[in-house]
Design an enzyme around this catalytic site. Structure first.
Site, short mmCIF file in Angstrom:
data_model
loop_
_atom_site.label_atom_id
_atom_site.label_comp_id
_atom_site.label_asym_id
_atom_site.label_seq_id
_atom_site.Cartn_x
_atom_site.Cartn_y
_atom_site.Cartn_z
N HIS A 1 -5.77 5.95 1.74
CA HIS A 1 -6.60 5.79 1.11
C HIS A 1 -7.29 4.33 2.32
CE1 HIS A 1 -5.94 2.36 -1.26
NE2 HIS A 1 -4.91 2.64 -1.55
N CYS B 1 -7.11 -6.58 -5.06
CA CYS B 1 -5.84 -6.89 -6.77
C CYS B 1 -6.39 -8.26 -7.11
CB CYS B 1 -4.34 -6.63 -5.15
SG CYS B 1 -4.81 -5.73 -3.75
C1 LIG Z 1 -4.10 -1.96 0.96
C2 LIG Z 1 -3.12 -2.30 1.21
C3 LIG Z 1 -1.69 -2.20 1.08
C4 LIG Z 1 -1.28 -0.88 -0.61
O1 LIG Z 1 -1.96 -0.06 0.87
P1 LIG Z 1 -1.31 1.47 -0.96
O2 LIG Z 1 -1.47 2.12 -0.60
O3 LIG Z 1 -2.57 1.07 -2.30
O4 LIG Z 1 -0.25 1.03 -2.07
C5 LIG Z 1 -0.83 -2.91 1.56
N1 LIG Z 1 -1.18 -4.05 2.84
C6 LIG Z 1 -2.44 -3.49 3.43
C7 LIG Z 1 -2.29 -5.07 4.23
C8 LIG Z 1 -4.51 -2.84 2.14
O5 LIG Z 1 -4.90 -2.89 2.97
#
Ligand SMILES: *Cc1c(COP(=O)(O)O)cnc(C)c1O
Length: 374
Positions: A201, A323
């Protein structure tokens, strides 16, 4: 709604929506089933696996589908460290205080089980230097985990150089490349990494799917995080979500049609020129070596809290990361860079996608001007 939060989640690409719906409707069979409908699902999964592998210079046999970068980070970091703890060893993990929250919570969990963890501090730009990684090596260092691009600042870490330092001591390197994937070069050989985490995503694909890249997977002793019925090389149990994986595969192949450096740089330039022209005080955080899709600004004479409150329904912006945006504490990244509460509250993360126009930036600038005192 003007969406300026692509770092938290990138807008879904039109091709992605299409295949997501059509696959959910037509390929409902279990891709592990041996009948032809199952086989068709498996073909979609394997096609996406190949596209993913090609995009990072890996082999398909080194690509594990997960639910996203969070799970990939869990699989890789725990997968390497837990077997050593179970053997009664005391492994050492090196990471940084600027990592995504999930890496920090995995590290703290492993610490509670007896793993030694070193949390490296960045320089004032938020960058982790290869020399400090090298200085942190111990006899028992089992893994280094440093993110490629920071999700609050956009700062690019010198992963290839860190990889060289690790390689010279035969210590495996993991990088969370969720923010750099398809936006910067993320070839696993160029970057000198053994493990990499990616998320769908963040590149216009659906949520709930991602990749753990594991170099020479079949020769390694990695423990699964989700024990299951043997799917994904025995490392990640559970029926594969055919629609999510097929749609992620399409996002991988289509993203560069939409996201261009030229357009993103232009939007960023327009924003900064607009601030200059309106005489608005700002500071760019994260140094010079940042990804074009994101900018972290501290606007010391602007009332950012009021701006966000009044534009809640019309502007999608973040303070820190998605987050932590809802928590009252300043983000751990800004705190690590010695921001006080006041500076953190005046900091905005603005991130762009192919959908943004010059008009969007103009509206944002008008709002910033409105909420800036003299
Ligand atoms: C968005 C993000 C995540 C988490 O990814 P998900 O697919 O939402 O679990 C982890 N690390 C970084 C650097 C991110 O930008």
């Amino acid at each position: 709604m003007i969406y300026l939060d692509s770092v938290a989640s990138y807008p879904s690409l039109p091709e992605v929506d299409e295949i997501l719906y059509s696959t959910a409707k037509n390929n409902f069979a279990n891709p592990s089933s041996s009948h032809s409908l199952g086989e068709q699902g498996k073909e979609l999964v394997e096609g996406a696996r190949e596209a993913a592998a090609d995009s990072i210079g890996a082999l398909s046999s080194e690509v594990v589908f997960t639910s996203g970068a969070t799970e990939s980070n869990n699989l890789i970091i725990k997968g390497v460290i837990l077997p050593l703890l179970l053997k009664g060893q005391k492994p050492h993990l090196i990471t940084s205080i600027l990592e995504h929250k999930c890496v920090l919570s995995i590290s703290r969990y492993l610490e509670s089980l007896g793993c030694e963890v070193t949390y490296l501090h960045p320089n004032s730009d938020g960058e982790i230097q290869p020399s400090i990684v090298k200085n942190a090596f111990r006899e028992n260092t089992a893994l280094v985990s440093i993110m490629h691009v920071n999700n609050e600042l956009g700062t690019i870490n010198p992963i290839a150089e860190i990889g060289e330092v690790c390689m010279s001591e035969k210590i495996p390197l993991h990088t969370d490349a969720a923010q750099s994937y398809l936006k910067l070069e993320t070839d696993v050989d160029e970057l000198n990494v053994d493990f990499m985490s990616l998320s769908s995503h963040k590149v216009g694909g659906p949520k709930g799917v991602g990749i753990a890249y594991i170099r020479d997977l079949k020769d390694l002793d990695i423990s699964p995080v989700v024990h299951g019925a043997g799917q994904e090389f025995g490392l990640r149990g559970g029926t594969l979500p055919t629609p999510l994986i097929a749609a992620f595969g399409v996002a991988i192949q289509s993203f560069s049609k939409y996201y261009t450096l030229e357009k993103t740089n232009k939007l960023k330039r327009q924003l900064l020129e607009g601030l200059e022209k309106a005489n608005i005080k700002y500071r760019i955080n994260g140094g010079r070596n940042v990804i074009p899709s994101c900018i972290s600004l501290t606007l010391s004479s602007s009332n950012i809290q009021a701006l966000l409150r009044c534009n809640h329904a019309s502007l999608a912006l973040s303070q820190g990361s998605a987050c932590s945006a809802r928590s009252i504490e300043p983000s751990h990244v800004l705190t690590a860079l010695n921001f006080d509460r006041e500076q953190a509250s005046k900091t905005l993360r603005i991130s762009f996608s192919h959908k943004n126009t010059g008009e969007d930036i103009k509206i944002l600038l008008d709002e910033i001007i409105k909420f800036t005192g003299n």
